[in-house]
Design an enzyme around this catalytic site. Structure first.
Site, PDB file in Angstrom:
ATOM      1  N   ASP A  10       0.850  -1.185   0.000  1.00 32.27           N
ATOM      2  CA  ASP A  10       0.000   0.000   0.000  1.00 32.27           C
ATOM      3  C   ASP A  10       0.885   1.234   0.000  1.00 32.27           C
ATOM      4  O   ASP A  10       2.009   1.209   0.503  1.00 32.27           O
ATOM      5  CB  ASP A  10      -0.925   0.017   1.217  1.00 32.27           C
ATOM      6  CG  ASP A  10      -2.109   0.966   1.034  1.00 32.27           C
ATOM      7  OD1 ASP A  10      -2.400   1.361  -0.116  1.00 32.27           O
ATOM      8  OD2 ASP A  10      -2.746   1.327   2.034  1.00 32.27           O
ATOM      9  N   GLY A  11       0.362   2.284  -0.582  1.00 30.64           N
ATOM     10  CA  GLY A  11       1.033   3.570  -0.595  1.00 30.64           C
ATOM     11  C   GLY A  11       0.061   4.635  -0.133  1.00 30.64           C
ATOM     12  O   GLY A  11      -1.155   4.462  -0.229  1.00 30.64           O
ATOM     13  N   GLU A  48       2.468   3.737  -4.205  1.00 30.38           N
ATOM     14  CA  GLU A  48       1.875   2.426  -4.500  1.00 30.38           C
ATOM     15  C   GLU A  48       2.858   1.557  -5.289  1.00 30.38           C
ATOM     16  O   GLU A  48       3.057   0.387  -4.984  1.00 30.38           O
ATOM     17  CB  GLU A  48       0.574   2.583  -5.300  1.00 30.38           C
ATOM     18  CG  GLU A  48      -0.549   3.263  -4.556  1.00 30.38           C
ATOM     19  CD  GLU A  48      -1.283   2.384  -3.562  1.00 30.38           C
ATOM     20  OE1 GLU A  48      -0.895   1.221  -3.365  1.00 30.38           O
ATOM     21  OE2 GLU A  48      -2.256   2.872  -2.967  1.00 30.38           O
ATOM     22  N   ASP A  71      -4.106  -2.579  -3.601  1.00 28.94           N
ATOM     23  CA  ASP A  71      -5.368  -1.879  -3.829  1.00 28.94           C
ATOM     24  C   ASP A  71      -5.208  -0.765  -4.863  1.00 28.94           C
ATOM     25  O   ASP A  71      -6.084   0.073  -5.035  1.00 28.94           O
ATOM     26  CB  ASP A  71      -5.949  -1.342  -2.521  1.00 28.94           C
ATOM     27  CG  ASP A  71      -5.070  -0.306  -1.843  1.00 28.94           C
ATOM     28  OD1 ASP A  71      -4.057   0.121  -2.427  1.00 28.94           O
ATOM     29  OD2 ASP A  71      -5.393   0.078  -0.704  1.00 28.94           O
ATOM     30  N   HIS A 121      -9.152  -0.691   2.366  1.00 27.16           N
ATOM     31  CA  HIS A 121      -9.937  -0.499   3.584  1.00 27.16           C
ATOM     32  C   HIS A 121     -11.128  -1.456   3.646  1.00 27.16           C
ATOM     33  O   HIS A 121     -12.222  -1.087   4.049  1.00 27.16           O
ATOM     34  CB  HIS A 121     -10.376   0.964   3.715  1.00 27.16           C
ATOM     35  CG  HIS A 121      -9.221   1.909   3.616  1.00 27.16           C
ATOM     36  ND1 HIS A 121      -8.286   2.046   4.620  1.00 27.16           N
ATOM     37  CD2 HIS A 121      -8.807   2.715   2.605  1.00 27.16           C
ATOM     38  CE1 HIS A 121      -7.370   2.921   4.249  1.00 27.16           C
ATOM     39  NE2 HIS A 121      -7.656   3.335   3.032  1.00 27.16           N
ATOM     40  N   ASP A 131      -1.279  -0.258   5.063  1.00 28.97           N
ATOM     41  CA  ASP A 131      -1.776   1.115   5.130  1.00 28.97           C
ATOM     42  C   ASP A 131      -1.235   1.814   6.376  1.00 28.97           C
ATOM     43  O   ASP A 131      -0.764   2.956   6.297  1.00 28.97           O
ATOM     44  CB  ASP A 131      -3.309   1.118   5.121  1.00 28.97           C
ATOM     45  CG  ASP A 131      -3.863   2.525   5.166  1.00 28.97           C
ATOM     46  OD1 ASP A 131      -3.631   3.279   4.195  1.00 28.97           O
ATOM     47  OD2 ASP A 131      -4.512   2.888   6.167  1.00 28.97           O
TER      48      ASP A 131
END
Length: 152
Positions: A10-11, A48, A71, A121, A131
């Site tokens: 995640d970024g 990301e 994501d 999320h 995250d």
């Protein structure tokens, strides 16, 4: 037999551009490794992509069977739909983040990698951990510059 590795990534950035960070969780058998870093000014897409790169670069042996959960439609679609290979053939002309895409392709080609898009999320524990790592990394004091970031 190839080593099987799962990488969650995640970024995050506060502002686009703004301070940003990435997080990655690598899982292989009983082993787990967490990675994160932050930058003073960057973009969400750069973070990301950098999360994936950092995860792949952390692998000690070539030829791993890797599943990356992300994501980021930007990253997943660029690879799974083959767009990045067309961009490469055209020298990344008029494309954002060519420095990271070139770095990605170098490490991507050392392994057998498939991407799986996951909803952000969505209470996927490892994605949520990434995250938290990314947000924490972006919040650290004295963040370095993202050398490849170019304001548009």
């Amino acid at each position: 037999m190839a080593v099987k590795v799962t990488i969650y990534t995640d970024g995050s950035s506060r502002g686009n551009p703004g301070p940003g960070g990435y997080g990655a969780v690598l899982l292989s058998g009983p082993y787990r490794k967490e990675l994160s870093a932050g930058y003073a000014v960057t973009t969400n897409n750069r973070m990301e992509l950098l999360a994936v790169i950092a995860g792949l670069e952390a692998l000690k042996n070539d030829g791993c069977e890797v599943t990356v959960y992300s994501d980021s439609r930007y990253v997943v679609d660029a690879v799974e739909k083959g767009w990045v290979f067309g961009w490469e053939r055209k020298g990344f002309r008029d494309k954002k983040n060519p420095d990271l895409w070139q770095r990605f392709l170098r490490v991507y080609r050392r392994h057998s990698v498939r991407f799986v898009w996951v909803k952000g999320h969505a209470e996927i524990p490892e994605n949520e951990r990434c995250d938290r790592l990314a947000v924490a990394a972006a919040s650290r004091p004295g963040l370095p510059c993202d050398a490849g970031f170019r304001a548009e």
